[in-house]
Design a protein around this motif. Structure first.
Motif, PDB file in Angstrom:
ATOM      1  N   UNK A  33       0.276  11.251  -2.283  1.00 54.61           N
ATOM      2  CA  UNK A  33       1.121  11.765  -1.094  1.00 54.61           C
ATOM      3  C   UNK A  33       1.679  10.743  -0.374  1.00 54.61           C
ATOM      4  N   UNK A  34       0.866   9.531  -0.302  1.00 53.23           N
ATOM      5  CA  UNK A  34       1.466   8.348   0.660  1.00 53.23           C
ATOM      6  C   UNK A  34       2.440   7.721  -0.030  1.00 53.23           C
ATOM      7  N   UNK A  35       2.510   7.865  -1.335  1.00 59.95           N
ATOM      8  CA  UNK A  35       3.582   6.895  -2.164  1.00 59.95           C
ATOM      9  C   UNK A  35       5.091   7.599  -1.742  1.00 59.95           C
ATOM     10  N   UNK A  36       4.869   9.074  -1.772  1.00 59.67           N
ATOM     11  CA  UNK A  36       6.100   9.552  -1.272  1.00 59.67           C
ATOM     12  C   UNK A  36       6.431   9.883   0.002  1.00 59.67           C
ATOM     13  N   UNK A  37       5.701   9.342   0.645  1.00 56.80           N
ATOM     14  CA  UNK A  37       5.769   9.894   2.241  1.00 56.80           C
ATOM     15  C   UNK A  37       6.810   8.694   2.787  1.00 56.80           C
ATOM     16  N   UNK A  38       7.445   9.020   4.058  1.00 57.17           N
ATOM     17  CA  UNK A  38       8.398   8.377   4.675  1.00 57.17           C
ATOM     18  C   UNK A  38       7.516   7.502   6.081  1.00 57.17           C
ATOM     19  N   UNK A  39       6.289   7.994   6.218  1.00 60.03           N
ATOM     20  CA  UNK A  39       5.725   7.769   7.405  1.00 60.03           C
ATOM     21  C   UNK A  39       5.195   6.158   7.435  1.00 60.03           C
ATOM     22  N   UNK A  40       5.037   5.390   8.237  1.00 56.91           N
ATOM     23  CA  UNK A  40       4.632   3.935   8.405  1.00 56.91           C
ATOM     24  C   UNK A  40       3.275   3.931   8.096  1.00 56.91           C
ATOM     25  N   UNK A  41       3.160   2.640   7.389  1.00 59.96           N
ATOM     26  CA  UNK A  41       1.725   2.380   6.922  1.00 59.96           C
ATOM     27  C   UNK A  41       1.273   1.548   7.655  1.00 59.96           C
ATOM     28  N   UNK A  42      -0.015   1.471   8.251  1.00 62.33           N
ATOM     29  CA  UNK A  42      -0.363   0.455   9.048  1.00 62.33           C
ATOM     30  C   UNK A  42      -1.202  -0.482   8.101  1.00 62.33           C
ATOM     31  N   UNK A  43      -1.034  -1.719   8.160  1.00 63.27           N
ATOM     32  CA  UNK A  43      -1.803  -2.778   7.404  1.00 63.27           C
ATOM     33  C   UNK A  43      -2.774  -3.606   8.472  1.00 63.27           C
ATOM     34  N   UNK A  44      -3.847  -3.444   8.320  1.00 66.70           N
ATOM     35  CA  UNK A  44      -5.018  -4.154   9.209  1.00 66.70           C
ATOM     36  C   UNK A  44      -5.524  -5.412   8.571  1.00 66.70           C
ATOM     37  N   UNK A  45      -4.911  -6.434   8.842  1.00 64.69           N
ATOM     38  CA  UNK A  45      -5.205  -7.650   8.468  1.00 64.69           C
ATOM     39  C   UNK A  45      -6.440  -8.385   9.105  1.00 64.69           C
ATOM     40  N   UNK A  46      -7.614  -8.675   8.571  1.00 64.92           N
ATOM     41  CA  UNK A  46      -8.663  -9.175   9.128  1.00 64.92           C
ATOM     42  C   UNK A  46      -9.460 -10.065   8.145  1.00 64.92           C
ATOM     43  N   UNK A  47      -9.931 -11.325   8.627  1.00 63.60           N
ATOM     44  CA  UNK A  47     -10.728 -12.103   7.605  1.00 63.60           C
ATOM     45  C   UNK A  47     -12.145 -11.492   7.571  1.00 63.60           C
ATOM     46  N   UNK A  48     -12.421 -10.268   8.513  1.00 61.60           N
ATOM     47  CA  UNK A  48     -13.774  -9.619   8.374  1.00 61.60           C
ATOM     48  C   UNK A  48     -13.787  -8.402   8.191  1.00 61.60           C
ATOM     49  N   UNK A  49     -14.865  -7.717   7.791  1.00 62.29           N
ATOM     50  CA  UNK A  49     -14.694  -6.244   7.843  1.00 62.29           C
ATOM     51  C   UNK A  49     -16.560  -5.996   7.905  1.00 62.29           C
ATOM     52  N   UNK A  50     -16.982  -5.439   8.672  1.00 64.27           N
ATOM     53  CA  UNK A  50     -18.469  -4.951   8.647  1.00 64.27           C
ATOM     54  C   UNK A  50     -18.595  -3.476   8.675  1.00 64.27           C
ATOM     55  N   UNK A  51     -18.605  -2.833   7.561  1.00 62.17           N
ATOM     56  CA  UNK A  51     -18.547  -1.316   7.372  1.00 62.17           C
ATOM     57  C   UNK A  51     -19.872  -0.849   7.571  1.00 62.17           C
ATOM     58  N   UNK A  52     -20.810  -1.604   7.132  1.00 61.26           N
ATOM     59  CA  UNK A  52     -22.294  -1.113   7.178  1.00 61.26           C
ATOM     60  C   UNK A  52     -22.437  -0.307   5.795  1.00 61.26           C
ATOM     61  N   UNK A  53     -23.732   0.118   5.667  1.00 58.90           N
ATOM     62  CA  UNK A  53     -23.940   0.993   4.346  1.00 58.90           C
ATOM     63  C   UNK A  53     -23.100   2.199   4.412  1.00 58.90           C
ATOM     64  N   UNK A  54     -22.621   2.517   3.147  1.00 57.15           N
ATOM     65  CA  UNK A  54     -21.535   3.617   2.898  1.00 57.15           C
ATOM     66  C   UNK A  54     -22.102   4.973   2.729  1.00 57.15           C
ATOM     67  N   UNK A  55     -23.069   4.978   2.270  1.00 58.87           N
ATOM     68  CA  UNK A  55     -23.710   6.418   1.648  1.00 58.87           C
ATOM     69  C   UNK A  55     -23.848   7.315   2.768  1.00 58.87           C
ATOM     70  N   UNK A  56     -24.689   7.245   3.762  1.00 58.59           N
ATOM     71  CA  UNK A  56     -25.055   8.006   4.762  1.00 58.59           C
ATOM     72  C   UNK A  56     -23.803   8.479   5.547  1.00 58.59           C
TER      73      UNK A  56
END
Ligand code: HBZ
Length: 831
Positions: A72-95
């Motif tokens: 869907x994103x491939x065909x959409x016309x809306x703007x994509x936010x690109x968040x550039x960050x040297x760091x991401x701390x997502x924490x464990x994903x499963x829960x």
């Protein structure tokens, strides 16, 4: 979905079977994954096998939504936010993914029927520690909210092979262990070996004429390495949208380095490969810039260059010509670490895609936005011109050219003000010439924001005053927020259930303002009782966890007084310590006094090279050892240091806290986000008027917040007048005796010198004015203790704190970015 509107159970069942979300489907998926991916059957599976099978079973259920979103994103016309960050701390994903998929209960039951301990399975997951602290965690909260709000977005960063070090405590000192988080495999990422871009370094530039006879610049690099994409799906809560966290891994570029192999230098070729891979090897564990570290600059350029090339590729794959790049993308720079992206986009547009300067600049400065996270002068990033030139010769030319255009404008606007020109220049000329990354970020962006109201004001009036005079409309505030999915639903299921029952719905999870519905029940004694039970249960859990890991036993009835954040002098963990020593001395002087029992809990890492921060950790542990073993104290007060504070361990802390310590010197903490996490879980805050504390207090009401200390304005006034910490030491007998007790050797087995660097610094310099705020802090802590005696009143305050936390959801923050800064629209993917 509100509980009142839930579809009939039968419909739910049918729907779950169709989408693979039924209990039966989960069980079958789990056993299949255990067999086909881990190659194990139930009887011989290790705990890690069971975790992997659970993770793949969950990932399978995300994949369908992911593909749908991508299509869907491939065909959409809306703007994509690109968040550039040297760091991401997502924490464990499963829960978290189970929560966002809405299948926690089904999965728990499925596990139970298979005879598995689900909590143990969840606890198996290694933390992706790809960040230092608040800045990296903010990026992760924002990714969660972007997906939940259905905004097409990509988080771009580095796939560090080693994240932030694991902290252990040995003899009271911090010891760093390398964090080999990928050792056992990472079921959440999908490698994309075909999404690969060359990244150039070093060499020189030369002029040439293209076939139209125009003068052009060519960069002849000395080194080329490849960046390869690894994608992690980021699922929104209760929606079909899945966005992408795309992290780059560095690899040797065969085409380039293996030329050496052709001339027979096999060793040299392999060596080049190792060197290339060093770039994404390890996260710098410092929450301040690494002065002069070439590898750090290489890392920054590495992920920025891959990310911009990827966006250009996506632009060609979807909308087409680059002229509409700024309509298709907005790039948010998380601090200055990715600000080389400004020069890199200019380079690619001009050198690779034939644009002239004006067209390239028009696109570039419309696409970038920059978030500032600090006012501390030592934390502002600069790079020496000579290093910059050696590594990125073409980018230095572009930075000079941006500067030339920019300073021409400044000169016209402020005739004759050469002092201002000097201050605003992208190049610092006093002493060794340096590139000022913050100035580059401001000049290259159409919007600049601070992360809390007070901080954004100070950004305008101090740090970037000259820029604000020039471009007043460029400056904004977006107060930080945190995701209630991770920090309430995942971390504190008991409280979350109680809130949903009390409010009659779980709508608050996606619309945190709905927590206001709790206010109507703030006096309800039935709720008080259950609220208290929930808190006590979390305190018991934490006490058991800490006992197991540190040997220290806490009394669940005591005030759990918690300070968890990076160790830094400006955050003033040592002010907290002085209060602990005060309590200790009072108890020693009158052992029978009626003091409210307290458990003082600390957590946080010190940068490995930050001696003073490490000494603070040692002092915390030293004080703990004496107090916890003093029979006269008899457990009345206890001190414990939680080792290895990170997202995973933090989840044990937030639900259990009664009191949240937010005691930085006013004007120093840009926002803070731990303050929000504690308050959402029903802790009351003791804090200064710093960062987002100001707004938290506004929201919860001043009667529900323990305020102390100088305001930012008073701080700067005191500093202008000349601050003399030794006067406080000389005048305040209790303060003096607390500091003297540290120097006496009591906490250091008789060594009177061990803590001298710390106490000398306090008495003689005290850059963060600990001594100036000491008296007010002690008085405020006495109020806290008195307030805690009145359980009913305390519980009411706790409920009101939670009820009024709506503003501090990262959903609100992302809505503000989307509306005022990015001008993006949601793009729903149906379930
Ligand atoms: O960013 C923090 C601020 O100190 C905190 O007040 C704020 O709430 C949070 C989110 O906006 N800043 C950091 O965490 N900074 C870093 O971790 C950092 C890391 C590497 C650097 C510089 C800073 O080179």
């Amino acid at each position: 979905m509100s509980m009142a509107q839930s579809p009939e159970p039968l419909d739910v069942d049918r729907e779950r079977t169709r989408t693979g979300m039924s209990k039966t489907a989960l069980k079958q998926g789990f056993l299949d994954n255990l067999f086909y991916i881990q190659g194990r059957f139930r009887e011989v599976a290790t705990p890690h096998d069971l975790y992997m099978a659970a993770a793949y079973t969950t990932r399978d259920r995300i994949l369908e939504r992911w593909i749908k979103s991508a299509q869907r994103y491939k065909t959409n016309q809306s703007r994509t936010v690109c968040y550039l960050s040297a760091e991401f701390l997502p924490g464990p994903h499963l829960a978290n993914n189970l929560v966002n998929l809405g299948i926690v209960e089904t999965a728990t039951e499925a596990a139970h029927e298979l005879g598995l301990d689900f909590d143990a399975i969840i606890a198996e997951e290694a933390e992706p520690g790809l960040g230092n602290g608040g800045l990296g965690r903010l990026a992760a909260c924002f990714m969660d909210s972007l997906s939940t709000l259905q905004i097409p977005s990509i988080g771009y960063g580095i796939r560090y092979e080693f994240g932030i070090f694991d902290q252990t405590i040995e003899d009271g000192w911090q010891v760093e262990k390398s964090d080999n988080w990928l050792r056992n495999g990472n079921p959440w990422e999908i490698p994309r070996p075909k999404i690969r871009f060359p990244v150039l370094y070093g060499g020189y530039t030369e002029q040439y004429r293209d076939h139209d006879g125009r003068s052009r610049t060519r960069w002849v690099p000395a080194q080329i390495i490849d960046g390869v994409a690894y994608d992690t799906p980021i699922l929104g809560y209760g929606v079909g949208n899945v966005n992408l966290l795309r992290l780059w891994k560095a690899e040797a570029s065969e085409s380039f380095d293996f030329q050496a192999f052709n001339v027979g230098d096999y060793y040299g070729a392999v060596h080049a490969k190792i060197e290339a891979e060093t770039i994404s090897k390890v996260l710098y564990p410092n929450d301040e810039p690494e002065a002069g570290k070439e590898l750090r600059l290489k890392q920054q350029f590495f992920f920025v260059s891959c990310s911009i090339q990827d966006m250009i590729r996506l632009q060609f794959n979807t909308v087409g010509p680059l002229d509409s790049f700024a309509e298709k993308f907005v790039i948010q720079l998380n601090d200055t670490h990715p600000s080389l992206a400004i020069a890199e986009l200019m380079r690619l547009l001009m050198d690779e895609h034939d644009m002239d300067w004006d067209r390239a600049w028009d696109i570039t400065h419309r696409v970038f936005c920059y978030t500032n996270h600090t006012l501390l002068p030592e934390a502002l990033e600069t790079w020496s011109v000579s290093l910059f030139e050696r590594l990125l010769p073409r980018h230095l030319e572009i930075v000079y050219e941006i500067n030339r255009h920019f300073l021409d404008e400044v000169r016209v606007h402020f005739l004759g003000d050469e002092d201002r020109v000097r201050r605003m220049s992208l190049i610092a000329e006093d002493g060794e010439r340096r590139v000022r990354m913050a100035n580059l970020a401001v000049v290259g962006s159409r919007a600049v924001n601070g992360v809390a109201a007070l901080h954004s004001e100070l950004v305008k009036t101090t740090l970037f005053k000259d820029f604000h005079d020039f471009w007043p409309d460029r400056f904004h505030n977006v107060t930080n927020g945190v995701t209630p999915r991770r920090f309430m639903v995942v971390a504190n299921p008991r409280l979350s259930r109680l809130i949903s029952e009390t409010c009659g719905s779980d709508d608050w999870i996606r619309d945190l303002d709905r927590l206001r519905d709790l206010e109507a029940h703030a006096m309800d004694s039935g709720l008080h009782e259950r609220w208290h039970e929930v808190k006590i249960a979390a305190k018991r859990d934490l006490a058991a966890w800490l006992k197991h890991r540190t040997g220290v036993l806490l009394d669940p009835e005591a005030i759990f007084d918690v300070q968890a954040k990076r160790i830094h002098e400006y955050k003033r963990q040592h002010l907290n310590l002085l209060h602990i020593i005060r309590c200790y001395q009072r108890l020693k002087q009158s052992p029978n006094q009626d003091m409210v029992p307290r458990a003082f809990i600390f957590g946080g890492k010190a940068a490995p090279g930050y001696f003073m921060a490490k000494l603070i950790i040692k002092l915390i542990n030293a004080v703990a050892e004496v107090i916890n073993n003093d029979p006269q104290i008899n457990g009345f007060i206890r001190v414990v240091f939680m080792p290895d504070f990170n997202v995973k361990n933090g989840q044990h802390l937030y639900p259990a806290a009664n009191l949240s310590e937010q005691i930085s010197l006013a004007g120093k903490e840009a926002s803070g986000t731990g303050n929000m996490k504690f308050s959402m879980n029903g802790a009351l805050t003791i804090g200064t008027l710093d960062g987002a504390n100001v707004e938290i207090r506004e929201e919860v009401g001043k009667e529900n917040f323990f305020l102390f200390g100088m305001s930012a304005e008073e701080v700067s006034q005191r500093q202008r007048e000349g601050y003399h910490p030794w006067e406080h030491y000389a005048k305040d007998a209790e303060l003096k005796s607390d500091i003297d007790l540290i120097n006496s050797g009591l906490f250091s087995h008789g060594d009177t010198q061990l803590f001298r660097p710390l106490t000398d610094r306090l008495v003689n310099q005290d850059p963060f004015m600990v001594l100036a705020d000491y008296r007010a802090y002690i008085a405020c802590q006495d109020h806290v203790a008195e307030a805690y005696r009145d359980h009913r009143h305390w519980t009411r305050m706790s409920i009101l704190n939670v009820a009024r936390m709506g503003k501090f959801s990262s959903d609100r923050a992302i809505r503000e970015y989307a509306e005022h800064i990015w001008r993006t629209e949601p793009h729903p993917i149906d379930l």
